[in-house]
Design a protein around this motif. Structure first.
Motif, PDB file in Angstrom:
ATOM      1  N   HIS A 201       0.860  -1.178   0.000  1.00 38.27           N
ATOM      2  CA  HIS A 201       0.000   0.000   0.000  1.00 38.27           C
ATOM      3  C   HIS A 201       0.894   1.226   0.000  1.00 38.27           C
ATOM      4  O   HIS A 201       1.960   1.227   0.613  1.00 38.27           O
ATOM      5  CB  HIS A 201      -0.859   0.054   1.268  1.00 38.27           C
ATOM      6  N   ILE A 202       0.444   2.276  -0.650  1.00 40.22           N
ATOM      7  CA  ILE A 202       1.146   3.548  -0.602  1.00 40.22           C
ATOM      8  C   ILE A 202       0.233   4.536   0.098  1.00 40.22           C
ATOM      9  O   ILE A 202      -0.903   4.742  -0.329  1.00 40.22           O
ATOM     10  CB  ILE A 202       1.518   4.033  -2.009  1.00 40.22           C
ATOM     11  N   VAL A 203       0.726   5.113   1.182  1.00 39.67           N
ATOM     12  CA  VAL A 203      -0.060   6.060   1.964  1.00 39.67           C
ATOM     13  C   VAL A 203       0.274   7.469   1.497  1.00 39.67           C
ATOM     14  O   VAL A 203       1.438   7.857   1.451  1.00 39.67           O
ATOM     15  CB  VAL A 203       0.227   5.916   3.478  1.00 39.67           C
ATOM     16  N   SER A 204      -0.759   8.219   1.150  1.00 33.59           N
ATOM     17  CA  SER A 204      -0.600   9.600   0.713  1.00 33.59           C
ATOM     18  C   SER A 204      -1.723  10.421   1.341  1.00 33.59           C
ATOM     19  O   SER A 204      -2.844  10.430   0.836  1.00 33.59           O
ATOM     20  CB  SER A 204      -0.671   9.682  -0.810  1.00 33.59           C
ATOM     21  N   THR A 205      -1.412  11.085   2.431  1.00 31.77           N
ATOM     22  CA  THR A 205      -2.458  11.845   3.123  1.00 31.77           C
ATOM     23  C   THR A 205      -2.764  13.163   2.417  1.00 31.77           C
ATOM     24  O   THR A 205      -3.881  13.656   2.513  1.00 31.77           O
ATOM     25  CB  THR A 205      -2.058  12.127   4.583  1.00 31.77           C
ATOM     26  N   ASN A 206      -1.784  13.710   1.712  1.00 30.40           N
ATOM     27  CA  ASN A 206      -2.003  14.944   0.960  1.00 30.40           C
ATOM     28  C   ASN A 206      -2.020  14.613  -0.521  1.00 30.40           C
ATOM     29  O   ASN A 206      -1.045  14.135  -1.075  1.00 30.40           O
ATOM     30  CB  ASN A 206      -0.880  15.955   1.232  1.00 30.40           C
TER      31      ASN A 206
ATOM     32  N   SER B 260      -9.251   7.540  -2.868  1.00 28.70           N
ATOM     33  CA  SER B 260      -8.650   6.494  -3.689  1.00 28.70           C
ATOM     34  C   SER B 260      -7.560   5.780  -2.911  1.00 28.70           C
ATOM     35  O   SER B 260      -6.845   6.380  -2.119  1.00 28.70           O
ATOM     36  CB  SER B 260      -8.031   7.095  -4.954  1.00 28.70           C
ATOM     37  N   LYS B 261      -7.414   4.477  -3.164  1.00 29.99           N
ATOM     38  CA  LYS B 261      -6.365   3.677  -2.545  1.00 29.99           C
ATOM     39  C   LYS B 261      -5.261   3.500  -3.588  1.00 29.99           C
ATOM     40  O   LYS B 261      -5.539   3.203  -4.752  1.00 29.99           O
ATOM     41  CB  LYS B 261      -6.953   2.326  -2.128  1.00 29.99           C
ATOM     42  N   PHE B 262      -4.021   3.704  -3.171  1.00 30.22           N
ATOM     43  CA  PHE B 262      -2.881   3.525  -4.057  1.00 30.22           C
ATOM     44  C   PHE B 262      -2.161   2.236  -3.679  1.00 30.22           C
ATOM     45  O   PHE B 262      -1.843   2.013  -2.515  1.00 30.22           O
ATOM     46  CB  PHE B 262      -1.904   4.695  -3.938  1.00 30.22           C
ATOM     47  N   LEU B 263      -1.918   1.385  -4.670  1.00 28.30           N
ATOM     48  CA  LEU B 263      -1.257   0.109  -4.424  1.00 28.30           C
ATOM     49  C   LEU B 263      -0.003  -0.012  -5.278  1.00 28.30           C
ATOM     50  O   LEU B 263       0.027   0.424  -6.433  1.00 28.30           O
ATOM     51  CB  LEU B 263      -2.198  -1.052  -4.752  1.00 28.30           C
TER      52      LEU B 263
ATOM     53  N   ARG C 217      -9.975   2.101  -6.803  1.00 29.13           N
ATOM     54  CA  ARG C 217     -11.114   2.817  -6.247  1.00 29.13           C
ATOM     55  C   ARG C 217     -12.356   1.938  -6.158  1.00 29.13           C
ATOM     56  O   ARG C 217     -13.279   2.214  -5.409  1.00 29.13           O
ATOM     57  CB  ARG C 217     -11.430   4.053  -7.096  1.00 29.13           C
ATOM     58  N   MET C 218     -12.392   0.821  -6.912  1.00 29.56           N
ATOM     59  CA  MET C 218     -13.635   0.054  -6.956  1.00 29.56           C
ATOM     60  C   MET C 218     -13.478  -1.453  -6.822  1.00 29.56           C
ATOM     61  O   MET C 218     -14.462  -2.154  -6.658  1.00 29.56           O
ATOM     62  CB  MET C 218     -14.393   0.375  -8.233  1.00 29.56           C
ATOM     63  N   VAL C 219     -12.267  -1.983  -6.833  1.00 31.03           N
ATOM     64  CA  VAL C 219     -12.062  -3.427  -6.825  1.00 31.03           C
ATOM     65  C   VAL C 219     -11.748  -3.970  -5.432  1.00 31.03           C
ATOM     66  O   VAL C 219     -12.057  -5.107  -5.119  1.00 31.03           O
ATOM     67  CB  VAL C 219     -10.949  -3.814  -7.829  1.00 31.03           C
ATOM     68  N   SER C 220     -11.121  -3.168  -4.596  1.00 32.72           N
ATOM     69  CA  SER C 220     -10.717  -3.560  -3.233  1.00 32.72           C
ATOM     70  C   SER C 220      -9.733  -4.719  -3.234  1.00 32.72           C
ATOM     71  O   SER C 220      -9.891  -5.688  -2.493  1.00 32.72           O
ATOM     72  CB  SER C 220     -11.932  -3.900  -2.375  1.00 32.72           C
ATOM     73  N   ALA C 221      -8.704  -4.614  -4.056  1.00 28.25           N
ATOM     74  CA  ALA C 221      -7.652  -5.626  -4.105  1.00 28.25           C
ATOM     75  C   ALA C 221      -6.794  -5.540  -2.848  1.00 28.25           C
ATOM     76  O   ALA C 221      -6.667  -4.480  -2.237  1.00 28.25           O
ATOM     77  CB  ALA C 221      -6.786  -5.424  -5.345  1.00 28.25           C
TER      78      ALA C 221
ATOM     79  N   TYR D  52     -10.465  13.705 -16.809  1.00 28.42           N
ATOM     80  CA  TYR D  52      -9.476  14.699 -16.397  1.00 28.42           C
ATOM     81  C   TYR D  52      -8.702  14.293 -15.142  1.00 28.42           C
ATOM     82  O   TYR D  52      -7.880  15.056 -14.651  1.00 28.42           O
ATOM     83  CB  TYR D  52     -10.155  16.057 -16.184  1.00 28.42           C
ATOM     84  N   ALA D  53      -8.966  13.122 -14.623  1.00 25.80           N
ATOM     85  CA  ALA D  53      -8.243  12.662 -13.431  1.00 25.80           C
ATOM     86  C   ALA D  53      -6.770  12.433 -13.784  1.00 25.80           C
ATOM     87  O   ALA D  53      -6.462  11.838 -14.815  1.00 25.80           O
ATOM     88  CB  ALA D  53      -8.857  11.372 -12.899  1.00 25.80           C
TER      89      ALA D  53
END
Length: 87
Positions: A9-14, A22-25, A45-49, A71-72
């Protein structure tokens, strides 16, 4: 489309507003059924891997389409979890 194994997991609070929630993996890529030394960061964002799962990743403009936001600022999105590979 890419295939890989979730290794962290990659944690990015800002982050920018479009990516809040969104979750970053971190995903180690698989090519020809062999785990490589290549890694990619992908939004989930939608799979929950989870860690250890084999996932399918789409990149480029297809990644933005998968999120439903052209535009994301995203280049890789997890779009599926592999249950089984059959021959």
């Amino acid at each position: 489309m890419l295939k890989g194994k979730v290794v962290g997991h990659i944690v990015s609070t800002n982050k920018i507003d479009k990516l809040v929630g969104s979750k970053f993996l971190e995903v180690q890529l698989i090519e020809n059924e062999v785990i490589t030394d290549k890694y990619i960061v992908a939004v989930d964002r939608m799979v929950s891997a989870g860690i250890g799962e084999t996932v399918l990743i789409t990149t480029g403009s297809s990644a933005r389409m998968a999120l439903g936001d052209q535009y994301a600022p995203v280049d890789a999105v997890i779009v599926g979890v592999v249950d089984k590979i059959s021959e």
